[in-house]
Design an enzyme around this catalytic site. Structure first.
Site, short mmCIF file in Angstrom:
data_model
loop_
_atom_site.label_atom_id
_atom_site.label_comp_id
_atom_site.label_asym_id
_atom_site.label_seq_id
_atom_site.Cartn_x
_atom_site.Cartn_y
_atom_site.Cartn_z
N LYS A 22 -96.95 6.51 -43.12
CA LYS A 22 -97.96 6.83 -44.14
C LYS A 22 -99.16 7.50 -43.50
CE LYS A 22 -100.69 3.55 -45.62
NZ LYS A 22 -101.22 2.34 -46.29
N SER A 23 -99.53 7.04 -42.32
CA SER A 23 -100.71 7.58 -41.65
C SER A 23 -100.55 9.07 -41.33
CB SER A 23 -100.99 6.80 -40.35
OG SER A 23 -101.27 5.45 -40.63
N SER A 145 -114.83 1.72 -40.35
CA SER A 145 -113.41 2.00 -40.52
C SER A 145 -113.08 3.41 -40.05
CB SER A 145 -113.03 1.86 -42.00
OG SER A 145 -111.73 2.38 -42.22
N SER A 146 -111.99 3.53 -39.30
CA SER A 146 -111.57 4.85 -38.81
C SER A 146 -111.20 5.79 -39.95
CB SER A 146 -110.38 4.70 -37.86
OG SER A 146 -109.25 4.17 -38.55
N ASP A 291 -103.64 -3.09 -37.91
CA ASP A 291 -102.55 -3.28 -38.87
C ASP A 291 -101.40 -4.11 -38.32
OD1 ASP A 291 -103.96 -1.90 -40.74
OD2 ASP A 291 -102.81 -0.04 -40.59
#
Length: 359
Positions: A22-23, A145-146, A291
């Site tokens: 997904k990333s 957050s990145s 994650d």
């Protein structure tokens, strides 16, 4: 309803074809949209977040709803701010509780005109049509957050004056930022990372077809299955040794649980050994790969490890508070777990039975 999962022998032999990352998918989709779909992407993720992103990038509506998709919310905020278009973006009830102020303030400082429709600092937001973003130099807290940082970086090459981000303090989730930069460079972006400063020059992305790798985050569940087995040989297709994904570190993490990784032409093969190492690991910092924390924590508890998980602060603002959720559900299973600030501590629980302690 009660469900009991079990295996008659605890001996696992399987070949698995994972879903795609997904990333990677979401980052390349933003670049594809900037280039007006001038290239193709193969093996896109079938995750809900990616499906929502695809649909909203195609949408001509002025009102967009991202549902629970956090990455999609952040990436679309930056994308539409750079597109000279009037758009309202909202999401689920939980999404409207997740902060976006840092990203909005940064974009407004760079020339956009974004306002809040309800609570200050949170979705829904209104992106008002403005001139092409000028860009320039901003400061960001390195602990944010990145996803905020990646959202800004992906659109930065379109800014007239490019973008310079000066980070204050320690930067967390570095591998996710490095993934973004690597993908941008694949499309011709001129980007430099010097200690606590990232410099992106005004350059045009160049179209190039892209094949998305399988998802290392999803692979972590198979690593846990191997770790909890008595004997395991699992082939996982589609993963790369030199991956862009920070979660590929799972291969190193699970050595402590006796899982060894071998790279093959098709992907990887993981095997359970007898080398479980409870003595040399007492604390793991998840700042670079948050994650993986949930899967790792559950596996550590099930294997009766005494361990402290740190670097979890970004898990507080996910689709749920993942730190509290981990403690609650592991406690419901009979494990001894505590929270200390943003750290999770797992204590040995010698007599825990998952059959007797149902979730």
């Amino acid at each position: 309803m009660s469900i009991l999962l079990s295996h008659p022998t605890k001996k696992i032999k399987a070949s698995i074809e994972l879903t795609s990352s997904k990333s990677e998918s979401n980052r390349v989709l933003i670049i594809q949209a900037i280039l007006n779909n001038a290239f193709t992407i193969s093996n896109l993720s079938d995750s809900n977040d990616t499906k929502i992103l695809i649909n909203l990038l195609k949408s001509k509506n002025s009102g967009l709803d991202v549902g629970h998709a956090g990455t999609t919310m952040r990436f679309l905020t930056a994308f539409f701010a750079s597109q000279q278009r009037d758009v309202t973006i909202t999401g689920s009830e939980r999404m409207q509780q997740r902060p976006i102020k840092i990203l909005v303030e940064a974009l407004n400082q760079l020339g956009s005109n974004i306002s809040y429709l309800k609570k200050d600092g949170f979705p829904p937001i209104k992106i008002n049509k403005s001139k092409k973003l000028i860009g320039g130099e901003i400061e960001l807290d390195g602990s944010v957050s990145s996803q905020y940082i990646s959202a800004l970086l992906l659109v930065a090459p379109t800014f007239k004056n490019g973008l310079i981000i000066n980070f204050i303090g320690k930067i967390v989730s570095k591998p996710y930022i490095e993934m973004t930069i690597s993908i941008m460079r694949c499309y011709g972006a001129d980007i430099t990372w010097q200690e606590n400063k990232i410099i992106v020059k005004n350059t045009a992305y160049q179209p190039k077809n892209f094949i998305v790798e399988a998802d290392w985050s999803a692979a972590s569940y198979w690593y846990s299955i191997a770790a909890l087995s008595e004997n395991a040989s699992i082939e996982i297709i589609g993963l790369k040794e030199n991956s862009l994904q920070g979660d590929s570190y799972v291969a190193e993490l699970y050595k402590f649980f006796g899982v060894e990784t071998t790279f093959t032409k098709k992907g990887i093969r993981i095997a359970k050994t007898t080398k479980i190492d409870k003595e040399s690991i007492h604390e793991v910092n998840f700042e670079d790969f948050p994650d993986l924390a949930q899967t790792f924590a559950v596996t550590a508890a099930a294997l009766n490890f005494s361990i402290k998980l740190t670097g979890l602060s970004t898990l507080r603002i996910k689709e749920t508070d993942r730190i509290s959720a981990l403690k609650n559900e592991l406690t419901n299973c009979g494990f001894n777990v505590a929270i200390e600030n943003d750290d999770l501590i797992i204590f040995p629980s010698k007599n825990t039975s998952l059959v007797e302690n149902k979730i």
